[in-house]
Design a protein around this motif. Structure first.
Motif, PDB file in Angstrom:
ATOM      1  N   ASP A 114       4.920   4.585   9.026  1.00 38.78           N
ATOM      2  CA  ASP A 114       4.267   5.571   7.732  1.00 38.78           C
ATOM      3  C   ASP A 114       5.096   6.920   7.851  1.00 38.78           C
ATOM      4  OD1 ASP A 114       3.006   3.577   7.016  1.00 38.78           O
ATOM      5  OD2 ASP A 114       0.943   4.394   7.755  1.00 38.78           O
ATOM      6  N   VAL A 115       5.206   7.299   9.213  1.00 46.88           N
ATOM      7  CA  VAL A 115       5.615   8.873   9.346  1.00 46.88           C
ATOM      8  C   VAL A 115       7.095   8.930   9.051  1.00 46.88           C
ATOM      9  CG1 VAL A 115       5.757  10.682  10.711  1.00 46.88           C
ATOM     10  CG2 VAL A 115       3.744   9.773  10.519  1.00 46.88           C
ATOM     11  N   ILE A 116       7.802   7.905   9.661  1.00 44.11           N
ATOM     12  CA  ILE A 116       9.334   7.911   9.547  1.00 44.11           C
ATOM     13  C   ILE A 116       9.648   7.458   8.142  1.00 44.11           C
ATOM     14  CG2 ILE A 116      11.276   6.616  10.499  1.00 44.11           C
ATOM     15  CD1 ILE A 116       9.872   6.222  13.021  1.00 44.11           C
TER      16      ILE A 116
ATOM     17  N   THR B  33      13.682   0.758   5.036  1.00 48.38           N
ATOM     18  CA  THR B  33      13.261   1.694   5.952  1.00 48.38           C
ATOM     19  C   THR B  33      11.781   1.200   6.636  1.00 48.38           C
ATOM     20  OG1 THR B  33      14.355   3.683   5.226  1.00 48.38           O
ATOM     21  CG2 THR B  33      12.783   4.012   6.627  1.00 48.38           C
ATOM     22  N   PHE B  34      10.985   0.993   5.574  1.00 43.83           N
ATOM     23  CA  PHE B  34       9.621   0.703   6.132  1.00 43.83           C
ATOM     24  C   PHE B  34       9.674  -0.661   6.835  1.00 43.83           C
ATOM     25  CE2 PHE B  34       5.381  -1.313   5.780  1.00 43.83           C
ATOM     26  CZ  PHE B  34       4.653  -0.216   6.011  1.00 43.83           C
ATOM     27  N   VAL B  35      10.467  -1.717   6.423  1.00 41.53           N
ATOM     28  CA  VAL B  35      10.621  -3.227   6.899  1.00 41.53           C
ATOM     29  C   VAL B  35      11.139  -2.944   8.346  1.00 41.53           C
ATOM     30  CG1 VAL B  35      11.563  -5.464   6.978  1.00 41.53           C
ATOM     31  CG2 VAL B  35      10.291  -4.143   4.931  1.00 41.53           C
TER      32      VAL B  35
ATOM     33  N   THR C 272       0.759  -1.150  -0.051  1.00 41.31           N
ATOM     34  CA  THR C 272      -0.112   0.054   0.140  1.00 41.31           C
ATOM     35  C   THR C 272       0.892   1.211   0.003  1.00 41.31           C
ATOM     36  OG1 THR C 272      -1.755  -1.205   1.132  1.00 41.31           O
ATOM     37  CG2 THR C 272      -1.835   1.171   1.198  1.00 41.31           C
ATOM     38  N   PHE C 273       1.820   1.221   0.838  1.00 43.26           N
ATOM     39  CA  PHE C 273       2.716   2.404   1.015  1.00 43.26           C
ATOM     40  C   PHE C 273       3.476   2.525  -0.353  1.00 43.26           C
ATOM     41  CE2 PHE C 273       6.495   5.015   2.070  1.00 43.26           C
ATOM     42  CZ  PHE C 273       6.087   5.860   2.893  1.00 43.26           C
ATOM     43  N   VAL C 274       4.011   1.509  -0.708  1.00 39.23           N
ATOM     44  CA  VAL C 274       4.780   1.639  -2.095  1.00 39.23           C
ATOM     45  C   VAL C 274       4.098   2.153  -3.420  1.00 39.23           C
ATOM     46  CG1 VAL C 274       6.143   0.358  -3.860  1.00 39.23           C
ATOM     47  CG2 VAL C 274       6.637  -0.093  -1.220  1.00 39.23           C
ATOM     48  N   LEU C 275       3.064   1.417  -3.475  1.00 34.25           N
ATOM     49  CA  LEU C 275       2.139   1.706  -4.668  1.00 34.25           C
ATOM     50  C   LEU C 275       1.301   3.096  -4.583  1.00 34.25           C
ATOM     51  CD1 LEU C 275       0.235  -1.587  -5.284  1.00 34.25           C
ATOM     52  CD2 LEU C 275       2.125  -0.878  -6.423  1.00 34.25           C
TER      53      LEU C 275
END
Length: 458
Positions: A86-88, A49-51, A24-27
């Motif tokens: 998400d924010v970071i 970073t997300f992981v 979701t974040f990537v797309l």
């Protein structure tokens, strides 16, 4: 067999949820930034970073442990963990987009995309948590449970707590530990919950449950905390459990105090608008004083004045708040619900009376009363009182003195600087818990211990 199947399903759902959150974040961000959705440095950095941040936040706030916890606490934990992730990750992405060395070119763009991602993540978490718990409890019926206790035990709190977990536990019997037919009762159960059972009898019951593969829950005593935190130690070939009884080291105190000074200074500056708003609201409410101060106990029993925004009427009785307490003002209800009444304690922390993390400072009257009934309560005073702590996060305002003591002792004896950082982050969960400020109240719906025939009492 059923439990194995449900565990596999839960594991699959967990993987699907985590993958869905990442995709979701990537797309969403990839619609305006092609580098995120094709092999590139930007894609690799963003995904890593997300992981990594996600795993760290889940370690702090809690994982997707459906079947063990109720849905709402899991949702609160995961939502906080994922939204912070998400924010970071968003900030990292904005830095990556600043390809020129001039820092003045840094811009926070695509804020709508961030809000859309956060909204979709909340929906995904809620969906997967309710789906996971729904499937798990559909496959696994509640465990057949027996509560083993004594007729003179106060079962009000235990009754209220267990009856919130009807999908996990079906309480079939509540019996006295002195029954001679106790083993026959245990044999028919999946789980045994022991509450206020003397140590000798408790050991016998534990041994029997262990032999017959029956789950065990025990309300811990101080000795259990010592045993649980002890290290295995060999004296030649003789196994021993070693527990070094000591307070915080000089090094630990130094870093704890340095952290308190730095963070309280920042907190006072950042929260200054709330100081002003709260002060004006209190004055407009009833015209009384803005601040309330009260004597509390900190490390080694030293007495100090704790500062709060006044949430009660002027000149009322000094005692712990109860449910629907008429001493609390209208403004005070909001201040207590949002924890804004605690903000002035940043000053207590800066001055060294308190720490950010530690046992809550009790009113002196409560300290004397609790210690008289529970002498071990004085062990909480081995460290400074704290604004937040394990007992405040895991417990409630009306948590019993003994349960507060157990939670505080677990924090004190397992102290680490990393644990302090985790508890500071976990404090955000308290703001989401509707029952965290729940006052003291009584209930008529209490477990009743089955009558024990005199002939079978030991």
């Amino acid at each position: 067999m059923k439990k194995s199947i449900s565990n596999i399903i839960v594991y699959v759902l967990k993987m699907l949820m985590y993958i869905s959150l990442l995709l979701t974040f990537v797309l969403i961000f990839g619609m305006d930034n092609e580098a995120i959705i094709r092999p590139s440095r930007t894609m690799a950095t963003t995904v890593l970073t997300f992981v990594i941040v996600g795993l760290l936040m889940v370690a702090i706030y809690g994982k997707y442990d459906v079947g063990r916890r109720k849905s709402k606490p899991i949702i609160y934990s995961l939502v906080l963990a994922v939204l912070l992730t998400d924010v970071i990750t968003y900030f990292q992405l904005m830095i990556m987009n600043t390809i020129v060395p001039d820092a003045s070119k840094f811009r926070l763009t695509h804020l709508w995309e961030l809000l859309i991602v956060m909204g979709m993540h909340v929906v995904l978490i809620v969906t997967f948590v309710y789906l996971g718990n729904g499937i798990y409890f559909h496959i696994n019926p509640p465990e057949k449970c027996c509560v083993i206790t004594s007729k003179d035990a106060d079962l009000e709190k235990l009754s209220r707590s267990l009856k919130k977990y009807k999908k996990q536990y079906e309480i079939l019997r509540v019996v006295d530990y002195r029954r001679t037919d106790i083993e026959e009762i245990i044999e028919k159960m999946d789980t045994v919950i022991m509450y206020n059972v003397p140590m000798n009898e408790r050991t016998e019951i534990v041994n029997y449950c262990y032999e017959h593969l029956i789950n065990i829950y025990i309300n811990p005593e101080i000795t259990d905390i010592v045993e649980n935190l002890a290290e295995h130690y060999l004296l030649d070939d003789v196994s021993m459990l070693n527990f070094n009884v000591e307070g915080l080291t000089l090094e630990q105190r130094f870093f704890k105090r340095a952290f308190d000074i730095v963070v309280s200074s920042i907190a006072i500056i950042v929260s200054s608008p709330f100081w002003l708003i709260s002060a004006i609201a209190i004055k407009l409410g009833d015209g009384g004083p803005v601040f309330f101060k009260q004597k509390r106990a900190t490390r080694d029993g030293r007495v100090f004045y704790v500062y709060k925004f006044r949430s009660m009427k002027v000149n009322v009785d000094n005692r712990s708040a109860t449910a629907d307490d008429d001493r609390i003002t209208k403004v005070g209800k909001i201040l207590r619900k949002t924890r804004l009444d605690e903000i002035p304690q940043f000053l207590n922390i800066f001055l060294g009376d308190m720490s950010f993390v530690g046992p809550r400072p009790e009113m002196l009257e409560n300290v004397y009363s609790y210690t008289e009934d529970l002498p071990e309560f004085k062990y909480r005073l081995r460290v400074k009182a704290g604004l937040t702590g394990y007992a405040q996060i895991a417990g409630k305002y009306n948590t019993s003195p003994k349960d507060k003591l157990i939670l505080d002792m677990m924090y004190i004896e397992k102290y680490s600087f990393w644990n302090d950082i985790k508890l500071c982050f976990q404090t955000l969960i308290v703001l989401l818990k509707s029952d965290s400020t729940e006052g003291f109240q009584s209930s008529d719906d209490v477990f009743v211990v089955e009558e024990t025939p005199k002939a079978v009492v030991k």
